[in-house]
Scaffold this active site. Structure first.
Site, PDB file in Angstrom:
ATOM      1  N   ASP A 299      40.110  45.961  41.239  1.00 20.58           N
ATOM      2  CA  ASP A 299      39.259  44.793  41.443  1.00 20.58           C
ATOM      3  C   ASP A 299      40.023  43.660  42.122  1.00 20.58           C
ATOM      4  O   ASP A 299      39.428  42.686  42.591  1.00 20.58           O
ATOM      5  CB  ASP A 299      38.712  44.292  40.097  1.00 20.58           C
ATOM      6  CG  ASP A 299      37.195  44.365  40.028  1.00 20.58           C
ATOM      7  OD1 ASP A 299      36.570  44.635  41.071  1.00 20.58           O
ATOM      8  OD2 ASP A 299      36.640  44.141  38.939  1.00 20.58           O
TER       9      ASP A 299
ATOM     10  N   LYS B  88      28.154  51.960  40.031  1.00 17.33           N
ATOM     11  CA  LYS B  88      29.537  52.275  40.366  1.00 17.33           C
ATOM     12  C   LYS B  88      29.873  53.709  39.974  1.00 17.33           C
ATOM     13  O   LYS B  88      30.533  54.438  40.726  1.00 17.33           O
ATOM     14  CB  LYS B  88      30.479  51.292  39.676  1.00 17.33           C
ATOM     15  CG  LYS B  88      30.404  49.882  40.252  1.00 17.33           C
ATOM     16  CD  LYS B  88      31.084  48.854  39.362  1.00 17.33           C
ATOM     17  CE  LYS B  88      30.902  47.449  39.925  1.00 17.33           C
ATOM     18  NZ  LYS B  88      31.400  46.383  39.030  1.00 17.33           N
TER      19      LYS B  88
ATOM     20  N   GLN C  20      34.299  45.285  33.646  1.00 19.71           N
ATOM     21  CA  GLN C  20      33.069  44.638  34.105  1.00 19.71           C
ATOM     22  C   GLN C  20      32.941  43.234  33.509  1.00 19.71           C
ATOM     23  O   GLN C  20      33.060  43.045  32.297  1.00 19.71           O
ATOM     24  CB  GLN C  20      31.851  45.481  33.721  1.00 19.71           C
ATOM     25  CG  GLN C  20      30.529  44.932  34.214  1.00 19.71           C
ATOM     26  CD  GLN C  20      30.430  44.909  35.729  1.00 19.71           C
ATOM     27  OE1 GLN C  20      30.793  45.862  36.402  1.00 19.71           O
ATOM     28  NE2 GLN C  20      29.937  43.804  36.259  1.00 19.71           N
TER      29      GLN C  20
END
Length: 294
Positions: free
Chosen positions: A120, A53, A97
């Protein structure tokens, strides 16, 4: 006749290229889209994802800040760090994460991220907006990436019966929501299967499009797939393989070789959904950055 390959890498490259001029335009207006990725602990898979990422952000010309915290970080310490990022005007998107260490309440953490920075798409406010078809809500990256794969591969979802295997909040449920909505990549009839579904194979064989996100290596076999179906494999699993130098290889939730002889089109693992997930994360971060243009 072997199935057509739905190449996530190629689609991702095309989409990232299209994003380049918008990032450049934002920079001219004094806004460099910035993503902060928070990693707690040393999970090997998470470390790889976070690295990918960060690399994608840099390649796209965006600002990237990876925050690595030890596994013994307390929940209070993590929440405090998120509060700082919420206030940081140079950070437009925040990603925590997953998975988090067991002593940390995942829901509390995900809900702490400001909805305007929740790239997200896990905050309840964004979940609600997306479910209602509100374009201001951030679509979760993986389901959104799958939808773009279908659209850009010319797979018609309108009127199609899509079977989704897996009902997680990360993939299965939001995937169903996106497919039901009116618009490109939507207007489908959707069935969601899960671990309590009776005669799973009978249900999966109904799908014109089969999307699998169950977290079990090569679980879906050829006899579970309708002939001529389009198969999207969301799973990423590490299995032992003595023939590989690493001692393992990556496989999806679908038995690729036998299913590719039945399906019309199929996405590979790796090289399928993974690159699309990162690409949609970049798109969401740019969407978040637009709010800061005066």
């Amino acid at each position: 006749m072997p199935a057509e390959l739905i190449d996530g890498n190629a689609i991702a490259r095309e989409m990232r290229s299209a994003l380049t001029p918008e990032i450049a335009a934002l920079k001219k207006q004094g806004v460099t889209p910035g993503l902060a990725v928070v990693l707690v602990g040393d999970n090997p898979a998470s470390q790889v994802y976070v690295s990918m990422k960060g690399k994608a952000c840099i390649e796209a010309g965006m600002a990237e800040n990876t925050i690595r915290l030890p596994a013994n970080t307390t929940e209070a310490e993590l929440l405090s760090r998120l509060d700082e990022l919420n206030l940081d005007r140079s950070v437009h998107g925040i990603l925590v994460q997953l998975p988090l260490p067991k002593h940390i309440d995942e829901r509390r953490v995900l809900h702490r991220v400001l909805p305007a920075k929740d790239v997200d798409g896990f905050h309840p406010e964004n979940v609600g907006r997306v479910a209602m078809g509100d374009p201001s809500g951030f679509r979760p990256a993986t389901p959104s990436g799958v939808q773009q794969m279908l659209i850009r591969s010319g797979v018609e979802t309108k009127g199609a019966h899509v079977v989704v295997v897996g009902r997680s909040n990360v993939v299965g449920r939001p995937m169903a929501s996106l497919l039901l909505q009116d618009g490109p990549g939507g207007n489908a009839t959707v069935t969601v299967c899960h671990s309590r579904t009776k005669d799973l194979g009978a249900v999966t064989r109904l799908g014109d499009i089969l999307i699998v996100a169950i977290g079990k290596p090569e679980f879906v076999t050829a006899d579970m797939v309708r002939k001529g179906a389009v198969v999207i494999d969301v799973g990423v699993n590490r299995v032992d393989d003595a023939s590989k130098k690493s001692g393992h290889r990556l496989v999806g939730d679908v038995a690729f070789e036998p299913v590719s002889k039945v399906a019309k089109a199929i996405s590979p693992v790796p090289g399928g959904v993974g690159p699309m997930t990162i690409t949609m994360l970049l798109y969401n971060t740019v969407q978040a950055a637009r709010q800061w243009v005066v």
